[in-house]
Design a protein around this motif. Sequence first.
Motif, mmCIF file in Angstrom:
data_model
loop_
_atom_site.group_PDB
_atom_site.id
_atom_site.type_symbol
_atom_site.label_atom_id
_atom_site.label_comp_id
_atom_site.label_asym_id
_atom_site.label_seq_id
_atom_site.Cartn_x
_atom_site.Cartn_y
_atom_site.Cartn_z
ATOM 1 N N LEU A 24 -8.758 -11.809 -14.335
ATOM 2 C CA LEU A 24 -8.513 -10.609 -15.132
ATOM 3 C C LEU A 24 -8.906 -9.352 -14.359
ATOM 4 N N MET A 25 -10.061 -9.386 -13.714
ATOM 5 C CA MET A 25 -10.485 -8.225 -12.923
ATOM 6 C C MET A 25 -9.494 -7.997 -11.781
ATOM 7 N N GLN A 26 -8.974 -9.063 -11.223
ATOM 8 C CA GLN A 26 -7.993 -8.927 -10.146
ATOM 9 C C GLN A 26 -6.749 -8.182 -10.652
ATOM 10 N N LYS A 27 -6.301 -8.498 -11.852
ATOM 11 C CA LYS A 27 -5.129 -7.821 -12.420
ATOM 12 C C LYS A 27 -5.418 -6.335 -12.641
ATOM 13 N N VAL A 28 -6.603 -6.031 -13.145
ATOM 14 C CA VAL A 28 -6.998 -4.633 -13.349
ATOM 15 C C VAL A 28 -7.000 -3.906 -12.007
ATOM 16 N N ARG A 29 -7.558 -4.538 -10.991
ATOM 17 C CA ARG A 29 -7.621 -3.913 -9.658
ATOM 18 C C ARG A 29 -6.252 -3.833 -8.992
ATOM 19 N N TYR A 30 -5.359 -4.782 -9.283
ATOM 20 C CA TYR A 30 -3.975 -4.664 -8.792
ATOM 21 C C TYR A 30 -3.384 -3.348 -9.283
ATOM 22 N N TYR A 47 -13.705 -3.535 -2.999
ATOM 23 C CA TYR A 47 -13.373 -4.968 -3.025
ATOM 24 C C TYR A 47 -11.959 -5.189 -2.504
ATOM 25 N N ARG A 48 -11.781 -6.270 -1.764
ATOM 26 C CA ARG A 48 -10.437 -6.666 -1.342
ATOM 27 C C ARG A 48 -9.760 -7.308 -2.550
ATOM 28 N N VAL A 49 -8.642 -6.736 -2.994
ATOM 29 C CA VAL A 49 -8.007 -7.232 -4.222
ATOM 30 C C VAL A 49 -7.591 -8.694 -4.121
ATOM 31 N N GLU A 50 -7.195 -9.103 -2.940
ATOM 32 C CA GLU A 50 -6.732 -10.486 -2.782
ATOM 33 C C GLU A 50 -7.881 -11.500 -2.817
ATOM 34 N N GLU A 51 -9.121 -11.027 -2.726
ATOM 35 C CA GLU A 51 -10.280 -11.929 -2.724
ATOM 36 C C GLU A 51 -11.064 -11.930 -4.036
ATOM 37 N N ILE A 52 -10.630 -11.138 -5.007
ATOM 38 C CA ILE A 52 -11.331 -11.088 -6.292
ATOM 39 C C ILE A 52 -11.073 -12.398 -7.036
ATOM 40 N N GLU A 53 -12.156 -13.107 -7.371
ATOM 41 C CA GLU A 53 -12.020 -14.426 -7.987
ATOM 42 C C GLU A 53 -11.748 -14.366 -9.484
ATOM 43 N N ASP A 54 -12.295 -13.384 -10.159
ATOM 44 C CA ASP A 54 -12.076 -13.222 -11.597
ATOM 45 C C ASP A 54 -10.630 -12.740 -11.788
ATOM 46 N N MET A 93 -21.316 -10.330 -11.447
ATOM 47 C CA MET A 93 -21.104 -9.017 -12.006
ATOM 48 C C MET A 93 -20.529 -9.167 -13.421
ATOM 49 N N ASP A 94 -21.018 -8.364 -14.364
ATOM 50 C CA ASP A 94 -20.532 -8.417 -15.738
ATOM 51 C C ASP A 94 -19.392 -7.411 -15.897
ATOM 52 N N ASN A 95 -18.194 -7.942 -16.050
ATOM 53 C CA ASN A 95 -17.017 -7.089 -16.170
ATOM 54 C C ASN A 95 -16.597 -6.869 -17.619
ATOM 55 N N SER A 96 -17.373 -7.380 -18.564
ATOM 56 C CA SER A 96 -16.954 -7.327 -19.962
ATOM 57 C C SER A 96 -16.743 -5.892 -20.453
ATOM 58 N N ARG A 97 -17.486 -4.950 -19.913
ATOM 59 C CA ARG A 97 -17.315 -3.554 -20.317
ATOM 60 C C ARG A 97 -15.907 -3.061 -19.965
ATOM 61 N N VAL A 98 -15.448 -3.413 -18.781
ATOM 62 C CA VAL A 98 -14.103 -3.033 -18.344
ATOM 63 C C VAL A 98 -13.063 -3.709 -19.235
ATOM 64 N N TYR A 99 -13.254 -4.976 -19.523
ATOM 65 C CA TYR A 99 -12.280 -5.730 -20.315
ATOM 66 C C TYR A 99 -12.124 -5.179 -21.719
ATOM 67 N N LYS A 100 -13.206 -4.647 -22.267
ATOM 68 C CA LYS A 100 -13.181 -4.137 -23.638
ATOM 69 C C LYS A 100 -12.710 -2.684 -23.727
ATOM 70 N N MET A 101 -12.595 -2.019 -22.569
ATOM 71 C CA MET A 101 -12.090 -0.646 -22.546
ATOM 72 C C MET A 101 -10.639 -0.631 -22.992
ATOM 73 N N SER A 102 -10.261 0.385 -23.745
ATOM 74 C CA SER A 102 -8.866 0.436 -24.169
ATOM 75 C C SER A 102 -8.010 0.927 -23.001
ATOM 76 N N PHE A 103 -6.854 0.296 -22.866
ATOM 77 C CA PHE A 103 -5.908 0.715 -21.833
ATOM 78 C C PHE A 103 -5.532 2.179 -22.053
ATOM 79 N N ALA A 104 -5.377 2.569 -23.326
ATOM 80 C CA ALA A 104 -4.985 3.941 -23.673
ATOM 81 C C ALA A 104 -5.990 4.976 -23.172
ATOM 82 N N SER A 105 -7.256 4.586 -23.033
ATOM 83 C CA SER A 105 -8.264 5.542 -22.569
ATOM 84 C C SER A 105 -8.179 5.770 -21.057
ATOM 85 N N VAL A 106 -7.604 4.836 -20.330
ATOM 86 C CA VAL A 106 -7.508 4.943 -18.873
ATOM 87 C C VAL A 106 -6.127 5.441 -18.429
ATOM 88 N N TYR A 107 -5.116 5.123 -19.200
ATOM 89 C CA TYR A 107 -3.727 5.488 -18.880
ATOM 90 C C TYR A 107 -3.564 6.973 -18.526
#
Length: 116
Positions: free
Chosen positions: A90-96, A81-88, A1-15
């Motif tokens: 950075l994505m795991q931190k976002v999902r936390y 997704y089970r957060v404890e099983e996410i291998e990526d 899965m390509d998560n780069s779109r999520v990574y490039k999103m500004s935190f301020a836009s989701v906050y």
Amino acid sequence: MDNSRVYKMSFASVYPHYITKAERKGRTKAEVDEIIFWLTGYNKETLQKHIEEKTNFESFFDQAPQLNPNVSKITGVICGYRVEEIEDRLMQKVRYLDKLIDELAKGKAMEKILRK
């Protein structure tokens, strides 16, 4: 899965969405902030700086002072997704963060959300 779109999103836009989700369920912005502080080690000033600078999620988590040592206690399903099983990592931190905000909106006590 390509998560780069999520990574490039500004935190301020989701906050604001985190805050809206919490407030719709009778929770507060202060509680959302407390969760972010607990997870990342940021404080009010450093969080505000990242919001003003529109830091993307990748930089937001890369620059976090310290990920809470109890993150391994965050378990369960978020977005299918089970957060404890996410291998990526950075994505795991976002999902936390997603998972903790979800628990807040579901009415869980702050002590339980912060794994005390």
